[in-house]
Every structure is written in C-alpha cells, then in structure tokens.
Scaffold this active site. Structure first.
Site, PDB file in Angstrom:
ATOM      1  N   THR A  44      -1.949  49.447  -4.101  1.00 61.19           N
ATOM      2  CA  THR A  44      -3.011  48.611  -4.900  1.00 61.19           C
ATOM      3  C   THR A  44      -3.254  48.879  -6.137  1.00 61.19           C
ATOM      4  O   THR A  44      -2.760  50.475  -6.534  1.00 61.19           O
ATOM      5  CB  THR A  44      -4.199  48.431  -4.409  1.00 61.19           C
ATOM      6  OG1 THR A  44      -4.707  49.827  -4.088  1.00 61.19           O
ATOM      7  CG2 THR A  44      -3.975  48.397  -2.813  1.00 61.19           C
ATOM      8  N   TYR A  66     -20.275  54.234  -9.548  1.00 58.87           N
ATOM      9  CA  TYR A  66     -18.631  54.410  -9.168  1.00 58.87           C
ATOM     10  C   TYR A  66     -18.751  56.143  -8.231  1.00 58.87           C
ATOM     11  O   TYR A  66     -18.445  56.339  -7.349  1.00 58.87           O
ATOM     12  CB  TYR A  66     -18.295  54.780 -10.547  1.00 58.87           C
ATOM     13  CG  TYR A  66     -16.843  55.287 -10.666  1.00 58.87           C
ATOM     14  CD1 TYR A  66     -15.864  54.546 -10.324  1.00 58.87           C
ATOM     15  CD2 TYR A  66     -16.414  56.829 -10.493  1.00 58.87           C
ATOM     16  CE1 TYR A  66     -14.481  55.232 -10.537  1.00 58.87           C
ATOM     17  CE2 TYR A  66     -15.445  57.283 -10.581  1.00 58.87           C
ATOM     18  CZ  TYR A  66     -14.321  56.531 -10.423  1.00 58.87           C
ATOM     19  OH  TYR A  66     -13.009  56.811 -10.667  1.00 58.87           O
TER      20      TYR A  66
HETATM   21  P1  NAD Z   1      -7.017  51.468 -13.892  1.00 52.70           P
HETATM   22  O1  NAD Z   1      -8.134  50.807 -14.944  1.00 52.70           O
HETATM   23  O2  NAD Z   1      -5.646  51.963 -15.678  1.00 52.70           O
HETATM   24  O3  NAD Z   1      -6.401  50.926 -13.133  1.00 52.70           O
HETATM   25  C1  NAD Z   1      -6.567  49.764 -12.304  1.00 52.70           C
HETATM   26  C2  NAD Z   1      -5.662  49.368 -11.100  1.00 52.70           C
HETATM   27  O4  NAD Z   1      -6.726  49.009 -10.311  1.00 52.70           O
HETATM   28  C3  NAD Z   1      -5.198  47.872 -12.048  1.00 52.70           C
HETATM   29  O5  NAD Z   1      -3.581  47.274 -11.699  1.00 52.70           O
HETATM   30  C4  NAD Z   1      -5.648  46.760 -11.646  1.00 52.70           C
HETATM   31  O6  NAD Z   1      -5.084  45.845 -11.618  1.00 52.70           O
HETATM   32  C5  NAD Z   1      -6.463  47.477  -9.950  1.00 52.70           C
HETATM   33  N1  NAD Z   1      -7.200  47.158  -9.766  1.00 52.70           N
HETATM   34  C6  NAD Z   1      -8.861  46.468 -10.261  1.00 52.70           C
HETATM   35  N2  NAD Z   1      -9.271  45.748  -8.962  1.00 52.70           N
HETATM   36  C7  NAD Z   1      -8.921  45.543  -8.336  1.00 52.70           C
HETATM   37  C8  NAD Z   1      -9.198  44.217  -6.257  1.00 52.70           C
HETATM   38  N3  NAD Z   1     -10.399  43.589  -7.016  1.00 52.70           N
HETATM   39  N4  NAD Z   1      -7.671  44.013  -6.374  1.00 52.70           N
HETATM   40  C9  NAD Z   1      -6.752  44.760  -6.959  1.00 52.70           C
HETATM   41  N5  NAD Z   1      -6.470  45.265  -7.479  1.00 52.70           N
HETATM   42  C10 NAD Z   1      -7.023  46.334  -8.480  1.00 52.70           C
HETATM   43  O7  NAD Z   1      -7.578  52.544 -13.620  1.00 52.70           O
HETATM   44  P2  NAD Z   1      -6.549  53.935 -13.494  1.00 52.70           P
HETATM   45  O8  NAD Z   1      -7.004  55.581 -14.020  1.00 52.70           O
HETATM   46  O9  NAD Z   1      -5.258  53.840 -12.762  1.00 52.70           O
HETATM   47  O10 NAD Z   1      -7.729  54.317 -11.884  1.00 52.70           O
HETATM   48  C11 NAD Z   1      -7.326  53.593 -10.309  1.00 52.70           C
HETATM   49  C12 NAD Z   1      -7.509  55.175  -9.702  1.00 52.70           C
HETATM   50  O11 NAD Z   1      -8.466  56.052  -9.791  1.00 52.70           O
HETATM   51  C13 NAD Z   1      -9.054  54.174  -9.331  1.00 52.70           C
HETATM   52  O12 NAD Z   1      -9.542  54.212  -7.512  1.00 52.70           O
HETATM   53  C14 NAD Z   1      -9.695  55.149 -10.299  1.00 52.70           C
HETATM   54  O13 NAD Z   1     -11.290  55.145  -9.445  1.00 52.70           O
HETATM   55  C15 NAD Z   1      -9.700  56.514  -9.570  1.00 52.70           C
HETATM   56  N6  NAD Z   1      -9.487  57.265 -10.671  1.00 52.70           N
HETATM   57  C16 NAD Z   1      -8.851  57.230 -11.761  1.00 52.70           C
HETATM   58  C17 NAD Z   1      -9.649  58.200 -12.980  1.00 52.70           C
HETATM   59  C18 NAD Z   1      -9.172  58.508 -14.837  1.00 52.70           C
HETATM   60  O14 NAD Z   1     -10.116  59.642 -14.944  1.00 52.70           O
HETATM   61  N7  NAD Z   1      -8.390  57.836 -14.453  1.00 52.70           N
HETATM   62  C19 NAD Z   1     -10.525  59.920 -12.367  1.00 52.70           C
HETATM   63  C20 NAD Z   1     -11.011  59.953 -11.124  1.00 52.70           C
HETATM   64  C21 NAD Z   1     -10.249  58.501  -9.823  1.00 52.70           C
END
Ligand code: NAD
Length: 239
Positions: free
Chosen positions: A8, A149
């Site tokens: 996802t 969050y």
């Molecule tokens: P990002 O914003 O670059 O990507 C998020 C992705 O989630 C996108 O593809 C978006 O389309 C999808 N998305 C959001 N809401 C959605 C929904 N309701 N249904 C389907 N898809 C949905 O973020 P990222 O940094 O790649 O984050 C990915 C995961 O990693 C997340 O769960 C985030 O909490 C976690 N995370 C990221 C970081 C960081 O520093 N980037 C740190 C800790 C955790």
C-alpha cells in the site's frame, strides 16, 4: 504459495522503494495508492518491463473499508502484505479537528485492520504468509506536535504484536519496521535548518534512504516465520 506481495502507498517514498526491491527479488506485485495512479501505473509498467514480474496498480483509499473490500475482489490474494500507506499530521493537539484526528487514525491504523482482515483468510488456507507494517519510532517514544500520528503508530505496534500471537499457530508472521527519519516527501515540511537539527541527534549522522527501509522489509519477507511480533527500528541508532 506464490511470491506475491501487496504494497500500500506505493506511488512514492518508502512504498515505491519497497516495490522496486520486491520486483528485483522476483515477486509479483499488487500496488496501490490514493491519488497518483498515473505515476503508479508507470512504475508498474517499468517494473514489469525491467524485472519480468507481474505488477498491477490500483487506486484505493485504504482508510475506507469498502474500498479495501473492492480492492481484494479484484486481486490475487497476497502471500506478503505490506501495510505502508500513511500520513503525518504536524500541529498542536488542541488545534486538531475531529476530522484531522479521525483521518490520521483511519489512514495509519484502521486501514491496517481492514487490509489484514481481507488478506488473512487466504493465508490461513495456505498455512503461511507474512504481514509487515510500516511504523515509526514515534509509536514507542511519542513526538511533540505529532500526537495523533504517534498514537496511530503506537496502536499499530500493539496491533502488530497482538496479531502476531493470534496468527503464529497458523504459520503466519506479523512484524513492523519502525522508521526513523527517512528521506521522503513526508518530511518536506522541514526546513534545511530543522533537518540539520534533527540529523545532529542521529548517531548515523544522516537521514535514512527509502531503499534501506525496503531492504529490511524484504529480509523480513524472506525470513523464517519464527521471527514474529517484532518492531524493528531502522533509525540510524536514533532512539
Ligand atoms: P509519502 O508521503 O512519501 O508516501 C505515502 C504513500 O501513502 C503515498 O503513496 C500515498 O498515496 C499513500 N497513501 C496515503 N494515504 C493513503 C490512503 N488513505 N490510501 C492509500 N494510500 C495512501 O510517505 P513515506 O515517507 O513514504 O511514508 C510511508 C510510511 O512510512 C508511512 O506509513 C509513514 O508513516 C512511515 N514513516 C515514514 C517516515 C519518514 O521519515 N519518511 C518515518 C517514520 C515512518
């Protein structure tokens, strides 16, 4: 069971890196995202052409139980489910509206329940399967200005540990990867100065790369089902 992963939030950031890593390892893929379906379709085509795997792209809001049901009615049941989609909310808890709260919890936590509920029956039939959730170090330690969050990711960690116990007798493992600061659009609200400040607290002295998270997730997918119920930090020694 075939090597078939559902990821996802695969249109960008960590999800996109996971899709590339799994395609390289020979997995057929089902990818979903909420908005950027054209970008996701291009990625699916690119992965199909480059790695000769089957790769399909779907637009689905995983925070909506009906959308998740509809997605599962169109796809091959996955042997590996990677719940990566997530959103952040930065601001004082007193400024959050009911909708902001609900949207954060529904996207980061309820979605994982909907996805697991749909994926588990087939895994039970196969007596195997891997569920890997993408969490955050804030789930354990909590972050100021990111209360919803942090709560969503803390809930996700508890969900992971509880579900691991429920599914271990059925040969299915459930783990989470708790990311530290990873270089994606999710952190684009941080100024250069703020980023430098955060990085100065990280022993590895740098921001993490999405590909580094992806390689840990692939290792989990390929490892023994006896490794289950774990929240594995990928944070450069930060927490
Ligand atoms: P990002 O914003 O670059 O990507 C998020 C992705 O989630 C996108 O593809 C978006 O389309 C999808 N998305 C959001 N809401 C959605 C929904 N309701 N249904 C389907 N898809 C949905 O973020 P990222 O940094 O790649 O984050 C990915 C995961 O990693 C997340 O769960 C985030 O909490 C976690 N995370 C990221 C970081 C960081 O520093 N980037 C740190 C800790 C955790």
């Amino acid at each position: 069971m075939s090597k078939n992963a559902l990821i996802t939030g695969a249109s960008r950031g960590i999800g996109r890196a996971i899709a590339i890593e799994f395609a390289r390892a020979g997995y057929d893929l089902t990818l979903c995202c909420i908005k950027n379906i054209d970008t996701l379709k291009l990625l699916a085509k690119d992965l199909t052409d480059t790695y000769k795997v089957k790769c399909k792209a779907f637009q689905a809001d995983v925070s909506d139980p009906e959308a998740v049901r509809s997605l599962f009615s169109k796809i091959e049941p996955p042997s590996v489910l990677i719940n990566n989609a997530g959103i952040s909310y930065v601001g004082l808890v007193t400024d959050m509206t009911d909708d902001d709260w609900k949207h954060t919890i529904d996207t980061n936590l309820s979605s994982v329940f909907y996805m697991c509920r749909a994926a588990i029956p087939h895994m039970l039939l196969e007596f195997s399967g891997k569920i890997i959730n993408v969490s955050s170090v804030w789930g354990e330690s909590g972050a100021s200005m990111e209360v919803a969050y942090s709560a969503s990711k803390g809930g996700l960690d508890a969900f992971t540990k509880a579900l691991a116990k429920e599914l271990a007798p059925s040969g299915i493992s459930v783990n989470a990867v708790a990311c530290g600061l990873i270089d994606t659009d999710m952190n684009s609200h941080l100024s250069d100065e703020e980023l430098t400040d955060v990085v100065s607290d990280i022993p590895a002295d740098r921001i993490g790369k999405p590909a580094e998270v992806a390689s840990v997730i692939l290792s989990l997918a390929e490892s023994t089902n006896y490794l289950t119920g774990q929240i594995i930090k990928v944070d450069g020694g930060w927490m």
